[in-house]
Scaffold this active site. Structure first.
Site, PDB file in Angstrom:
ATOM      1  N   ASN A 282      38.215  86.476  61.096  1.00 20.22           N
ATOM      2  CA  ASN A 282      37.320  86.009  60.030  1.00 20.22           C
ATOM      3  C   ASN A 282      37.406  87.006  58.883  1.00 20.22           C
ATOM      4  OD1 ASN A 282      35.192  85.261  58.403  1.00 20.22           O
ATOM      5  ND2 ASN A 282      33.577  85.838  59.868  1.00 20.22           N
TER       6      ASN A 282
ATOM      7  N   LYS B 121      36.090  86.924  56.049  1.00 23.29           N
ATOM      8  CA  LYS B 121      34.865  86.995  55.234  1.00 23.29           C
ATOM      9  C   LYS B 121      35.236  86.929  53.743  1.00 23.29           C
ATOM     10  CE  LYS B 121      32.653  89.284  59.051  1.00 23.29           C
ATOM     11  NZ  LYS B 121      31.592  90.142  59.558  1.00 23.29           N
TER      12      LYS B 121
ATOM     13  N   HIS C  63      27.857  81.191  61.083  1.00 23.95           N
ATOM     14  CA  HIS C  63      28.028  82.649  61.192  1.00 23.95           C
ATOM     15  C   HIS C  63      26.712  83.328  60.815  1.00 23.95           C
ATOM     16  CE1 HIS C  63      29.331  86.739  60.405  1.00 23.95           C
ATOM     17  NE2 HIS C  63      30.356  86.460  61.194  1.00 23.95           N
TER      18      HIS C  63
ATOM     19  N   GLU D  49      26.065  85.776  59.049  1.00 25.69           N
ATOM     20  CA  GLU D  49      25.914  86.130  57.632  1.00 25.69           C
ATOM     21  C   GLU D  49      25.451  84.935  56.810  1.00 25.69           C
ATOM     22  OE1 GLU D  49      29.751  87.964  57.324  1.00 25.69           O
ATOM     23  OE2 GLU D  49      29.005  89.597  58.593  1.00 25.69           O
TER      24      GLU D  49
ATOM     25  N   GLU E 208      27.949  86.037  69.099  1.00 24.65           N
ATOM     26  CA  GLU E 208      28.025  87.226  68.251  1.00 24.65           C
ATOM     27  C   GLU E 208      26.634  87.827  68.084  1.00 24.65           C
ATOM     28  OE1 GLU E 208      31.672  87.214  65.507  1.00 24.65           O
ATOM     29  OE2 GLU E 208      30.121  86.088  64.499  1.00 24.65           O
TER      30      GLU E 208
ATOM     31  N   GLY F 263      29.937  94.206  62.601  1.00 22.96           N
ATOM     32  CA  GLY F 263      30.232  95.177  61.547  1.00 22.96           C
ATOM     33  C   GLY F 263      29.543  96.518  61.715  1.00 22.96           C
TER      34      GLY F 263
ATOM     35  N   SER G  79      32.258  93.851  66.411  1.00 21.64           N
ATOM     36  CA  SER G  79      32.911  95.161  66.502  1.00 21.64           C
ATOM     37  C   SER G  79      34.057  95.206  67.519  1.00 21.64           C
ATOM     38  CB  SER G  79      31.881  96.255  66.792  1.00 21.64           C
ATOM     39  OG  SER G  79      30.940  96.342  65.734  1.00 21.64           O
TER      40      SER G  79
HETATM   41  P1  PGA Z   1      33.186  92.508  63.066  1.00 21.99           P
HETATM   42  O1  PGA Z   1      32.728  91.039  62.584  1.00 21.99           O
HETATM   43  O2  PGA Z   1      34.368  92.309  63.979  1.00 21.99           O
HETATM   44  O3  PGA Z   1      33.525  93.236  61.807  1.00 21.99           O
HETATM   45  O4  PGA Z   1      32.021  93.093  63.795  1.00 21.99           O
HETATM   46  C1  PGA Z   1      32.691  89.969  63.485  1.00 21.99           C
HETATM   47  C2  PGA Z   1      32.256  88.725  62.757  1.00 21.99           C
HETATM   48  O5  PGA Z   1      31.432  88.805  61.845  1.00 21.99           O
HETATM   49  O6  PGA Z   1      32.716  87.615  63.091  1.00 21.99           O
END
Ligand code: PGA
Length: 249
Positions: free
Chosen positions: A9, A11, A95, A97, A167, A173, A210
């Site tokens: 992803n 983003k 997601h 976010e 997640e 992140g 992560s």
């Molecule tokens: P990350 O993000 O691997 O940077 O933790 C995962 C995601 O948001 O799908």
């Protein structure tokens, strides 16, 4: 055995020009196999150049969100038909976010899921609890609340075009990865919930939060894990390629 799925992803990173360069490097380095598929989700505006670079390769491309309508007065939204025209085979929905950062509701996410599936795209439906919810032992309640509208809207339809992604919001992140026990517990809960609500076999469940080559081997070895949804590490050609290689081994 079904293949593992490693999804990158991107983003809001890599605009059309940078994405094309990145995709051509990825095409060289990343080796999907029968055991591990590689899917990537660039920003909408980069889909065209990435699709050109990856044409004829085994890497699959998809979007980070999708609307349910074919076209119409939906300012700022993108239809499944447009995505398919750009060679997309999947779209991420719900997601964290978008749920937490932009206020998307569970009902909205369910509509996006249904629209994607009806149009023939695979919907990667993201679910997961915040740190506050985890600390108050509400993880299972939150997962149920997020999954319920999806089960209701998918009622009677095949779940074949759905992939779930667990997640935990606190792991995205942050560099803090969920423990193997936490992943096992949540994935098992999701699997059981889907079975009891739909009487269907649960779709694949990815873990996200992560993920790096350093922690991925033990995560992917869990019986309950069918792949990963990867943010940060998907923005490095070497790291993402390594994740796909680990899933394949
Ligand atoms: P990350 O993000 O691997 O940077 O933790 C995962 C995601 O948001 O799908």
């Amino acid at each position: 055995m079904s293949p593992q799925i490693v999804v990158g992803n991107w983003k809001m990173n890599l605009g059309p020009t940078a994405a094309a360069t990145f995709a051509s490097q990825l095409r060289e380095k990343c080796r999907p196999t029968e055991k591990a598929q590689a899917w990537i989700a660039p920003p909408f505006v980069s889909l065209y150049t990435v699709a050109q670079q990856l044409s004829g390769s085994y890497l699959r491309i998809g979007a980070q969100n999708v609307h349910w309508a074919e076209s119409g007065a939906f300012t700022g939204e993108i239809s499944p038909a447009f995505l398919k025209e750009l060679s997309c085979t999947f779209a991420i929905v719900g997601h964290s976010e978008r749920r937490h950062g932009l206020g998307e509701t569970c009902e909205l996410v369910a509509k996006r899921t249904r629209g994607a599936v009806d149009a023939g795209l695979t919907a990667i439906v993201c679910v997961g609890e915040t740190k506050h919810e985890r600390d108050h032992a509400r993880t299972e309640q939150i997962l149920s609340e997020q999954l319920e509208p999806v089960c209701v809207l998918m009622n009677g339809s095949s779940l074949e075009k759905i992939v779930l992604a667990y997640e935990p919001v606190w792991a995205i992140g942050t560099g803090v990865v969920a423990t193997l026990e936490e992943i096992t517990r949540s994935h098992s809960f999701i699997r059981e919930y889907i079975r009891s609500e739909t009487s269907q076999k649960c779709p694949p469940i990815l873990y996200g939060g992560s993920v790096t080559p350093a922690n991925f081997k033990e995560i992917i070895d869990l019986d309950t894990v069918d792949g990963a949804l990867v943010g940060g590490a998907s923005l490095k050609v070497d790291l993402f390629s390594e994740l796909v290689a680990i899933a394949s081994s």
